[in-house]
Design a protein around this motif. Structure first.
Motif, short mmCIF file in Angstrom:
data_model
loop_
_atom_site.label_atom_id
_atom_site.label_comp_id
_atom_site.label_asym_id
_atom_site.label_seq_id
_atom_site.Cartn_x
_atom_site.Cartn_y
_atom_site.Cartn_z
N SER A 32 46.88 34.90 39.86
CA SER A 32 46.07 34.81 38.63
C SER A 32 46.35 35.94 37.65
O SER A 32 45.74 36.00 36.59
CB SER A 32 44.58 34.82 38.98
OG SER A 32 44.26 35.97 39.76
N SER A 76 34.75 38.22 43.68
CA SER A 76 34.95 39.15 42.57
C SER A 76 33.63 39.82 42.18
O SER A 76 32.57 39.19 42.17
CB SER A 76 35.52 38.41 41.35
OG SER A 76 36.75 37.79 41.66
N ILE A 117 41.98 34.97 33.36
CA ILE A 117 41.76 33.58 33.79
C ILE A 117 42.01 32.60 32.65
O ILE A 117 42.72 31.60 32.81
CB ILE A 117 40.34 33.41 34.36
CG1 ILE A 117 40.20 34.18 35.67
CG2 ILE A 117 40.03 31.93 34.58
CD1 ILE A 117 38.78 34.25 36.21
N SER A 163 34.38 37.08 36.81
CA SER A 163 35.38 36.03 37.05
C SER A 163 34.73 34.69 37.38
O SER A 163 35.14 33.65 36.85
CB SER A 163 36.31 36.45 38.20
OG SER A 163 37.09 37.57 37.86
N ASN A 205 37.50 31.93 43.93
CA ASN A 205 36.97 33.25 43.59
C ASN A 205 36.68 34.03 44.87
O ASN A 205 35.76 33.72 45.62
CB ASN A 205 35.69 33.10 42.75
CG ASN A 205 35.12 34.45 42.36
OD1 ASN A 205 35.86 35.36 41.98
ND2 ASN A 205 33.82 34.60 42.47
N ASP A 237 33.27 41.22 39.19
CA ASP A 237 33.18 41.21 37.73
C ASP A 237 32.67 39.82 37.32
O ASP A 237 31.96 39.17 38.08
CB ASP A 237 34.54 41.54 37.10
CG ASP A 237 35.61 40.53 37.45
OD1 ASP A 237 35.32 39.59 38.25
OD2 ASP A 237 36.74 40.66 36.95
N VAL A 276 41.58 34.25 43.02
CA VAL A 276 41.09 35.10 41.94
C VAL A 276 40.26 36.24 42.52
O VAL A 276 39.33 36.00 43.30
CB VAL A 276 40.23 34.29 40.94
CG1 VAL A 276 39.64 35.21 39.87
CG2 VAL A 276 41.05 33.18 40.29
N TYR A 277 40.59 37.45 42.12
CA TYR A 277 39.75 38.60 42.46
C TYR A 277 39.74 39.56 41.28
O TYR A 277 40.75 40.19 40.98
CB TYR A 277 40.25 39.31 43.73
CG TYR A 277 39.39 40.50 44.12
CD1 TYR A 277 38.08 40.31 44.54
CD2 TYR A 277 39.89 41.80 44.04
CE1 TYR A 277 37.28 41.39 44.89
CE2 TYR A 277 39.09 42.87 44.38
CZ TYR A 277 37.79 42.67 44.81
OH TYR A 277 36.99 43.75 45.13
N CYS A 278 38.62 39.63 40.61
CA CYS A 278 38.42 40.53 39.46
C CYS A 278 39.51 40.32 38.40
O CYS A 278 40.21 41.26 38.01
CB CYS A 278 38.41 41.99 39.94
SG CYS A 278 37.07 42.39 41.08
N GLU A 279 39.62 39.09 37.94
CA GLU A 279 40.63 38.75 36.94
C GLU A 279 39.99 38.07 35.72
O GLU A 279 40.59 37.18 35.11
CB GLU A 279 41.70 37.83 37.55
CG GLU A 279 42.51 38.43 38.66
CD GLU A 279 43.54 39.44 38.17
OE1 GLU A 279 43.62 39.67 36.95
OE2 GLU A 279 44.26 40.01 39.02
N GLU A 280 38.79 38.48 35.33
CA GLU A 280 38.09 37.80 34.25
C GLU A 280 38.87 37.83 32.94
O GLU A 280 38.77 36.90 32.12
CB GLU A 280 36.71 38.43 34.03
CG GLU A 280 36.73 39.90 33.64
CD GLU A 280 35.34 40.41 33.31
OE1 GLU A 280 34.63 39.75 32.52
OE2 GLU A 280 34.95 41.46 33.85
#
Length: 301
Positions: free
Chosen positions: A95, A45, A17, A49, A42, A47, A10-14
């Motif tokens: 993600s 990120s 998710i 996430s 994570n 954000d 996950v990278y900046c996928e708020e």
């Protein structure tokens, strides 16, 4: 009951998710006789996430979260997730919802039928033309200069058996490309095809600079051929310049001295010396290749 881990970098996928979690739940609850865990990694990120993942983990014991202190890259995140999984098989999935979780039952079926690795390959490529051409060029180059066979349009959406994961964890190299290492391992491999979906929310944070870096890393990790190019060029230059000198000397000093000027001899001799230098670099490259193979410390078999 067999246990399956689903690893999600996950990278900046708020914004994606929770949607991914709901789709995973919808799929896994319909598959009987398996115990599931979701390992979200994570990757630093910037954000919310990690906050979203913490809330999911608080509500569902199947959810485990690994939180990096900074962004280390997708390849490292995948490796960390596989290392944390202690189950019968591991499924890695992106993600951004472009990898459909609904494909998991088909992957499990091939695994149950004896496949050690099940790889999802895209049927449709929703990328600009220059990116498609770049991808084709990368896979063509890799298949020409390396000893492994990499199939175009494959993804990081794949299932690996426990024994594959165990061997993967013994590979300590720092510069890595996940799918390349899995392909290098061999084992019995099957493929399933899917139509890639568009991102539901947000935009891709995987820049073309990162893609280029990944391609260069892949080529240098799995082939020493670029090191040998200088030596090959040097041998060719040396051969042709030597042949030309053998022609020029008799023509000038036996037949007619006006055919070749003194400057032409200087140019050809300089070319010959350049070829010799490049040939020496090629010889040095052979030793560097041996050093490279020792340093990466991959298993012999």
């Amino acid at each position: 009951m067999k246990r399956i881990s689903i690893v999600v970098p996950v990278y900046c996928e708020e914004e994606n998710i929770r949607s991914l979690y709901k789709r995973l739940e919808g799929v896994t609850k319909c598959i009987k006789n398996y115990r599931w865990e979701y390992i979200f990694v994570n990757d630093g990120s910037d954000d919310n996430s990690f906050l979203v993942l913490q809330k999911l983990a608080a509500c569902d014991r199947k959810v485990k979260v690994i939180n990096f202190s900074r962004n280390f890259g997708k390849e490292i995140a995948l490796s960390a997730g596989v290392a944390a999984a202690d189950t019968d098989a591991v499924i890695t999935i992106d993600s951004d919802l472009q990898h459909p979780p609904e494909l998991i039952p088909a992957m499990l079926k091939k695994w149950e039928n004896g496949a050690d690795i099940v790889i999802a390959a895209r049927k449709n490529i929703q990328h600009p033309l220059y990116r498609k051409l770049g991808s084709k060029l990368f896979y063509w180059t890799m298949n020409k200069i390396s000893q492994i066979k990499m199939i175009s349009h494959t993804t990081d959406f794949r299932l690996i058996d426990r024994k594959v994961a165990d061997v993967f964890k013994t590979m300590p190299e720092r510069s890595r490309i996940y799918r390349g290492l899995i392909d290098w391992l061999g084992f019995k491999t099957e493929y399933v095809e899917f139509n890639a979906s568009a991102r539901e929310n947000g935009h891709s944070v995987y820049s073309y600079r990162k893609l280029l870096g990944l391609a260069i890393n892949g080529i240098t990790s799995f082939s020493a051929y670029p090191l040998k190019v200088a030596g090959i060029i040097g041998l060719l230059i040396t051969f042709f310049s030597s042949t030309l000198l053998m022609i020029m000397f008799p023509v000038r000093f036996i037949f007619n001295p006006v055919y070749f000027s003194s400057l032409s001899f200087v140019v050809v001799i300089n070319t010959l010396l350049t070829g010799i230098v490049l040939t020496c670099l090629g010889l040095i490259a052979l030793y560097i290749e041996n050093i490279h193979n020792e340093v990466i410390s991959r298993p012999l078999y």
